[in-house]
Design an enzyme around this catalytic site. Structure first.
Site, PDB file in Angstrom:
ATOM      1  N   SER A 145      78.826  -5.110  58.021  1.00 43.54           N
ATOM      2  CA  SER A 145      79.924  -6.090  58.058  1.00 43.54           C
ATOM      3  C   SER A 145      79.649  -7.056  59.198  1.00 43.54           C
ATOM      4  O   SER A 145      78.853  -6.752  60.101  1.00 43.54           O
ATOM      5  CB  SER A 145      81.237  -5.342  58.336  1.00 43.54           C
ATOM      6  OG  SER A 145      82.276  -6.236  58.698  1.00 43.54           O
ATOM      7  N   TYR A 165      86.501   1.024  62.679  1.00 40.08           N
ATOM      8  CA  TYR A 165      85.685   0.251  61.734  1.00 40.08           C
ATOM      9  C   TYR A 165      84.542  -0.461  62.470  1.00 40.08           C
ATOM     10  O   TYR A 165      83.383  -0.406  62.040  1.00 40.08           O
ATOM     11  CB  TYR A 165      86.591  -0.766  61.023  1.00 40.08           C
ATOM     12  CG  TYR A 165      85.944  -1.506  59.882  1.00 40.08           C
ATOM     13  CD1 TYR A 165      85.872  -0.948  58.610  1.00 40.08           C
ATOM     14  CD2 TYR A 165      85.415  -2.786  60.070  1.00 40.08           C
ATOM     15  CE1 TYR A 165      85.290  -1.643  57.553  1.00 40.08           C
ATOM     16  CE2 TYR A 165      84.827  -3.489  59.027  1.00 40.08           C
ATOM     17  CZ  TYR A 165      84.771  -2.912  57.766  1.00 40.08           C
ATOM     18  OH  TYR A 165      84.193  -3.603  56.723  1.00 40.08           O
TER      19      TYR A 165
HETATM   20  P1  NAD Z   1      86.869  -1.473  48.048  1.00 42.58           P
HETATM   21  O1  NAD Z   1      88.034  -0.698  48.573  1.00 42.58           O
HETATM   22  O2  NAD Z   1      87.030  -2.316  46.847  1.00 42.58           O
HETATM   23  O3  NAD Z   1      85.635  -0.506  47.799  1.00 42.58           O
HETATM   24  C1  NAD Z   1      85.405   0.637  48.540  1.00 42.58           C
HETATM   25  C2  NAD Z   1      84.691   1.603  47.642  1.00 42.58           C
HETATM   26  O4  NAD Z   1      84.461   2.809  48.370  1.00 42.58           O
HETATM   27  C3  NAD Z   1      85.528   1.973  46.411  1.00 42.58           C
HETATM   28  O5  NAD Z   1      84.692   2.096  45.293  1.00 42.58           O
HETATM   29  C4  NAD Z   1      86.116   3.311  46.809  1.00 42.58           C
HETATM   30  O6  NAD Z   1      86.424   4.105  45.693  1.00 42.58           O
HETATM   31  C5  NAD Z   1      84.978   3.885  47.614  1.00 42.58           C
HETATM   32  N1  NAD Z   1      85.374   4.964  48.502  1.00 42.58           N
HETATM   33  C6  NAD Z   1      86.384   5.006  49.406  1.00 42.58           C
HETATM   34  N2  NAD Z   1      86.438   6.221  49.977  1.00 42.58           N
HETATM   35  C7  NAD Z   1      85.443   6.954  49.421  1.00 42.58           C
HETATM   36  C8  NAD Z   1      85.002   8.293  49.576  1.00 42.58           C
HETATM   37  N3  NAD Z   1      85.611   9.143  50.416  1.00 42.58           N
HETATM   38  N4  NAD Z   1      83.970   8.728  48.825  1.00 42.58           N
HETATM   39  C9  NAD Z   1      83.350   7.888  47.940  1.00 42.58           C
HETATM   40  N5  NAD Z   1      83.732   6.617  47.749  1.00 42.58           N
HETATM   41  C10 NAD Z   1      84.761   6.160  48.488  1.00 42.58           C
HETATM   42  O7  NAD Z   1      86.352  -2.334  49.302  1.00 42.58           O
HETATM   43  P2  NAD Z   1      85.151  -3.386  49.424  1.00 42.58           P
HETATM   44  O8  NAD Z   1      85.733  -4.553  50.096  1.00 42.58           O
HETATM   45  O9  NAD Z   1      84.405  -3.543  48.174  1.00 42.58           O
HETATM   46  O10 NAD Z   1      84.247  -2.643  50.515  1.00 42.58           O
HETATM   47  C11 NAD Z   1      82.956  -2.130  50.244  1.00 42.58           C
HETATM   48  C12 NAD Z   1      82.141  -2.104  51.527  1.00 42.58           C
HETATM   49  O11 NAD Z   1      81.982  -3.439  51.993  1.00 42.58           O
HETATM   50  C13 NAD Z   1      82.782  -1.317  52.665  1.00 42.58           C
HETATM   51  O12 NAD Z   1      81.799  -0.597  53.371  1.00 42.58           O
HETATM   52  C14 NAD Z   1      83.388  -2.408  53.532  1.00 42.58           C
HETATM   53  O13 NAD Z   1      83.516  -2.010  54.864  1.00 42.58           O
HETATM   54  C15 NAD Z   1      82.352  -3.504  53.347  1.00 42.58           C
HETATM   55  N6  NAD Z   1      82.831  -4.852  53.669  1.00 42.58           N
HETATM   56  C16 NAD Z   1      83.848  -5.438  52.941  1.00 42.58           C
HETATM   57  C17 NAD Z   1      84.265  -6.729  53.269  1.00 42.58           C
HETATM   58  C18 NAD Z   1      85.356  -7.462  52.494  1.00 42.58           C
HETATM   59  O14 NAD Z   1      85.797  -8.527  52.930  1.00 42.58           O
HETATM   60  N7  NAD Z   1      85.804  -6.966  51.354  1.00 42.58           N
HETATM   61  C19 NAD Z   1      83.655  -7.397  54.335  1.00 42.58           C
HETATM   62  C20 NAD Z   1      82.631  -6.771  55.046  1.00 42.58           C
HETATM   63  C21 NAD Z   1      82.230  -5.495  54.696  1.00 42.58           C
END
Ligand code: NAD
Length: 257
Positions: free
Chosen positions: A139, A152
């Protein structure tokens, strides 16, 4: 760019960025293993539909990324892992002195330790296959901090550190390990927050996105899951064979500030 014949495991991929990355890897020809901690018919149906759309093998394996043994079992159950995308992640926002310890433990386990366990299980498979790519979804918070996101930010900085270490340990092998550092990405979860923010701030959609949600993203545009997926495909390409141990920001200029 063809990833035909490669098998990719993407953790946390039944929604958001993980699903977007899985789709782009499948579009490039890779067989994909989707994952989350649920085991619903719709999870398996999602994998089946993705496999059909891109004419690749796609399956769903349930594993809870908060548990080290299940992280390793995911990789073992897949049987082979050429591309490992460590994406599963959760968030909690609170001041350090009010941060629930159980939330701290869960964030560190899912966002950081899971990547250690899956990588440890996948590296022997990559060595056997003579090729491997580890792509960690970190991130902008792996490179900078924000208040109230201690767990985080600590976990994502940890992911960047793990990325560098794995890259050095595999530097003389045909294996690379890199981290993608997204800024704010338009996922269903983020999209769902927009109407509430519009109400709270009494602003229209465009203004709330520009002035409230993307204050730290100079481009004033969300990144898309397709752009994160495309970056992962690039890191799996031959052009990226000498890119290892680094971070690629997809953040509209956030970390240039
Ligand atoms: P999201 O909530 O849509 O996806 C998260 C995924 O992780 C989901 O598929 C969820 O089911 C899964 N998950 C959660 N807990 C879990 C567990 N215990 N075991 C297995 N799977 C689990 O969120 P996202 O925004 O798609 O985030 C995905 C990644 O991207 C994360 O690591 C997040 O930190 C990172 N990220 C997101 C953003 C953003 O703006 N959305 C920005 C930077 C980084």
């Amino acid at each position: 760019m063809s990833l035909k014949g490669k098998i990719a495991i993407i953790t946390g991929s039944n929604s958001g960025i993980g699903l977007g990355v899985a789709r782009e890897l499948a579009r490039a020809g890779a067989d994909v293993v989707l994952n989350s901690f649920t085991d619903r018919d719709e999870d398996h149906a999602l994998a089946a539909a993705l496999g059909k759309e891109f004419s690749v093998n796609a399956r769903y394996i349930k594993a809870d990324m908060s548990k080290g043994a299940e992280c390793r079992a995911l990789v073992e159950q897949a049987g082979r892992c050429d591309i490992l995308v460590n994406n599963a992640g959760i968030q909690h926002v609170a001041a350090v002195d009010e941060f629930p310890p159980e939330k701290w433990d869960a964030i560190l386990a899912i966002n950081l330790s899971s990547a250690f366990h899956t990588t440890a299980a996948a590296l022997p498979m990559m060595r056997k296959a003579g090729w491997g790519r580890v792509v960690n979804v970190a991130s902008a918070h792996g490179l900078t901090a924000s208040p109230f996101k201690s767990a985080y930010v600590a976990a994502k900085h940890g992911v960047v550190g793990l990325t560098k270490t794995v890259a050095l340990e595999t530097a003389e092998e045909p294996i690379t390990c890199n981290a993608i550092c997204p800024g704010y990405v338009l996922t269903p979860l983020v999209e769902a927050q927009i109407p509430d923010q519009m109400k709270v701030h009494d602003m229209d959609r465009e203004t709330v996105i520009r002035e409230v949600m993307l204050t730290r993203q100079p481009s004033k545009e969300f990144a898309t899951v397709e752009q994160i997926g495309g970056t992962a495909v690039f890191l799996c390409s031959d052009a990226a064979a000498q890119i290892t141990g680094t971070t690629i920001s997809v953040d509209g200029g956030w970390t240039a500030l």
